[in-house]
Design an enzyme around this catalytic site. Structure first.
Site, PDB file in Angstrom:
ATOM      1  N   SER A 226       3.461  -2.087  10.246  1.00 16.57           N
ATOM      2  CA  SER A 226       4.919  -2.167  10.380  1.00 16.57           C
ATOM      3  C   SER A 226       5.504  -3.524   9.973  1.00 16.57           C
ATOM      4  O   SER A 226       6.468  -3.993  10.579  1.00 16.57           O
ATOM      5  CB  SER A 226       5.354  -1.783  11.800  1.00 16.57           C
ATOM      6  OG  SER A 226       4.929  -0.464  12.101  1.00 16.57           O
TER       7      SER A 226
ATOM      8  N   LYS B 247       0.132   4.274  -0.316  1.00 15.47           N
ATOM      9  CA  LYS B 247      -0.476   5.504   0.250  1.00 15.47           C
ATOM     10  C   LYS B 247      -0.171   6.690  -0.671  1.00 15.47           C
ATOM     11  O   LYS B 247      -0.078   6.498  -1.883  1.00 15.47           O
ATOM     12  CB  LYS B 247       0.004   5.725   1.686  1.00 15.47           C
ATOM     13  CG  LYS B 247      -0.173   4.472   2.552  1.00 15.47           C
ATOM     14  CD  LYS B 247       0.046   4.691   4.012  1.00 15.47           C
ATOM     15  CE  LYS B 247      -0.122   3.363   4.749  1.00 15.47           C
ATOM     16  NZ  LYS B 247      -0.014   3.483   6.185  1.00 15.47           N
TER      17      LYS B 247
ATOM     18  N   GLU C 102      -5.462  -4.775  10.746  1.00 16.54           N
ATOM     19  CA  GLU C 102      -4.436  -3.744  10.925  1.00 16.54           C
ATOM     20  C   GLU C 102      -4.683  -2.999  12.240  1.00 16.54           C
ATOM     21  O   GLU C 102      -5.462  -2.037  12.272  1.00 16.54           O
ATOM     22  CB  GLU C 102      -4.493  -2.740   9.763  1.00 16.54           C
ATOM     23  CG  GLU C 102      -4.219  -3.348   8.413  1.00 16.54           C
ATOM     24  CD  GLU C 102      -3.595  -2.337   7.462  1.00 16.54           C
ATOM     25  OE1 GLU C 102      -2.535  -2.635   6.915  1.00 16.54           O
ATOM     26  OE2 GLU C 102      -4.142  -1.233   7.302  1.00 16.54           O
TER      27      GLU C 102
ATOM     28  N   GLY D 289       2.510   2.312  10.719  1.00 14.59           N
ATOM     29  CA  GLY D 289       3.460   3.403  10.527  1.00 14.59           C
ATOM     30  C   GLY D 289       4.203   3.795  11.790  1.00 14.59           C
ATOM     31  O   GLY D 289       4.872   4.820  11.845  1.00 14.59           O
TER      32      GLY D 289
ATOM     33  N   GLU E 275      -6.706   5.045   7.942  1.00 14.23           N
ATOM     34  CA  GLU E 275      -6.460   6.458   7.589  1.00 14.23           C
ATOM     35  C   GLU E 275      -7.678   7.046   6.884  1.00 14.23           C
ATOM     36  O   GLU E 275      -7.985   8.224   7.049  1.00 14.23           O
ATOM     37  CB  GLU E 275      -5.205   6.562   6.709  1.00 14.23           C
ATOM     38  CG  GLU E 275      -3.942   6.325   7.541  1.00 14.23           C
ATOM     39  CD  GLU E 275      -2.786   5.706   6.779  1.00 14.23           C
ATOM     40  OE1 GLU E 275      -2.800   5.731   5.535  1.00 14.23           O
ATOM     41  OE2 GLU E 275      -1.860   5.178   7.432  1.00 14.23           O
TER      42      GLU E 275
ATOM     43  N   HIS F 222      -9.433   1.502   5.059  1.00 19.21           N
ATOM     44  CA  HIS F 222      -8.165   1.696   5.768  1.00 19.21           C
ATOM     45  C   HIS F 222      -8.381   2.676   6.918  1.00 19.21           C
ATOM     46  O   HIS F 222      -9.159   3.626   6.798  1.00 19.21           O
ATOM     47  CB  HIS F 222      -7.106   2.228   4.792  1.00 19.21           C
ATOM     48  CG  HIS F 222      -5.733   2.178   5.370  1.00 19.21           C
ATOM     49  ND1 HIS F 222      -5.280   3.118   6.263  1.00 19.21           N
ATOM     50  CD2 HIS F 222      -4.733   1.278   5.226  1.00 19.21           C
ATOM     51  CE1 HIS F 222      -4.048   2.806   6.634  1.00 19.21           C
ATOM     52  NE2 HIS F 222      -3.693   1.689   6.027  1.00 19.21           N
TER      53      HIS F 222
ATOM     54  N   ASN G 153       0.874  -1.182   0.000  1.00 15.43           N
ATOM     55  CA  ASN G 153       0.000   0.000   0.000  1.00 15.43           C
ATOM     56  C   ASN G 153       0.908   1.228   0.000  1.00 15.43           C
ATOM     57  O   ASN G 153       1.474   1.583   1.028  1.00 15.43           O
ATOM     58  CB  ASN G 153      -0.877  -0.042   1.271  1.00 15.43           C
ATOM     59  CG  ASN G 153      -1.679   1.231   1.457  1.00 15.43           C
ATOM     60  OD1 ASN G 153      -1.784   2.058   0.543  1.00 15.43           O
ATOM     61  ND2 ASN G 153      -2.252   1.395   2.644  1.00 15.43           N
TER      62      ASN G 153
HETATM   63  P1  PGA Z   1       2.866   0.348   7.592  1.00 16.15           P
HETATM   64  O1  PGA Z   1       1.387   0.581   6.978  1.00 16.15           O
HETATM   65  O2  PGA Z   1       3.372  -0.933   7.012  1.00 16.15           O
HETATM   66  O3  PGA Z   1       3.658   1.536   7.162  1.00 16.15           O
HETATM   67  O4  PGA Z   1       2.685   0.259   9.073  1.00 16.15           O
HETATM   68  C1  PGA Z   1       0.503  -0.490   6.815  1.00 16.15           C
HETATM   69  C2  PGA Z   1      -0.804   0.026   6.278  1.00 16.15           C
HETATM   70  O5  PGA Z   1      -1.221   1.116   6.671  1.00 16.15           O
HETATM   71  O6  PGA Z   1      -1.453  -0.637   5.433  1.00 16.15           O
END
Ligand code: PGA
Length: 252
Positions: free
Chosen positions: A213, A11, A167, A173, A99, A97, A9
């Site tokens: 992560s 983003k 998640e 992140g 976010e 997601h 992903n």
């Molecule tokens: P990350 O993001 O691997 O940077 O933690 C995962 C995600 O938001 O899908």
């Protein structure tokens, strides 16, 4: 056995040129490589989808979107429909997601509409669910997951046309990963819920990815868990060497 899914992903990252360079690099790597048990997916930003699906046409890489409108078409300035994604050969799409939920007000109800819209166009939704740190500390993780499953999957049919991504928000992140055991506990809870609400066959076939992560250093321990069928990877998917390494580990 379920296949392993390694999904990147991106983003809101990368210029067009950077995206193209990454994809060309991955295609060269995947060229003539028979992936026996791994499906790899890259979800670039919308404007790069056509370039990505054109490049991917001859390869075993799948291309996904990061979001979709819950509406069919019409006066929704700035939105992208499932029909548009389908017309560009996009075969997966991340929905819900955290976010999107946090910054753009998405609710389980809109996510439910998006899932149905995608399935109408034979695009596989990767449905994201997960608890916050506060909810985990209050011992509410499973309750939150169950509420999200009930609402996002209301009246949704599942038959090889949906993936779930667990998640935990506190691991996205942040560099802080759920331990494989913490993740496995929730993954097995999700699979049991699907078995109870659908049936055993569907529960055994639906891919449940872990996200938060994930990186080359921790992915093999996560994949070793029985109910973890892959990763939805943000930060570490931006580096093509790391992405290739994670595909290699999944194939072992
Ligand atoms: P990350 O993001 O691997 O940077 O933690 C995962 C995600 O938001 O899908």
């Amino acid at each position: 056995m379920r296949d392993i899914i390694i999904a990147g992903n991106w983003k809101m990252n990368k210029t067009f040129q950077e995206a193209e360079d990454f994809l060309v690099d991955i295609f060269e790597y995947l060229h003539n490589k028979e992936l026996e048990k791994t499906t790899s997916i890259i979800c670039p930003p919308f404007p790069y989808l056509e370039m990505a699906t054109d490049l991917a046409a001859e390869s075993n890489l799948s291309i996904g979107a990061q979001n979709v409108s819950e509406h069919e078409s019409g006066a929704y300035t700035g939105e992208i429909s499932a029909a548009m994604l389908h017309s560009m050969d996009v075969d997966h799409c991340i929905v819900g997601h955290s976010e999107r939920r946090k910054y753009f007000g998405e609710t389980d109800e809109t996510i439910n509409k998006k899932i149905k819209m995608l399935q109408n166009y034979r695009i596989i939704p990767i449905v994201c669910i997960g608890e916050s740190l506060q909810q985990r500390e209050a011992g509410e993780a499973e309750e939150v997951i169950e509420t999200q499953l009930l609402a996002t999957l209301q009246d949704v049919q599942i038959s090889n046309n949906l993936a779930i991504a667990y998640e935990p928000i506190w691991a996205i992140g942040t560099g802080e990963t759920a331990t494989p055991q913490q993740a496995q506990k929730i993954h097995s809870f999700i699979r049991k819920w699907i078995q109870e609400n659908y049936n055993k066959e569907i529960a055994n076939s639906v891919p449940i990815l872990y996200g938060g992560s994930v990186k080359p250093e921790n992915i093999s321990d996560l994949l070793a868990e029985e109910d973890i069928d892959g990763g939805l990877i943000g930060g570490a998917s931006l580096d093509s060497n790391k992405f290739k390494k994670m595909i290699d580990i999944a194939e072992k």
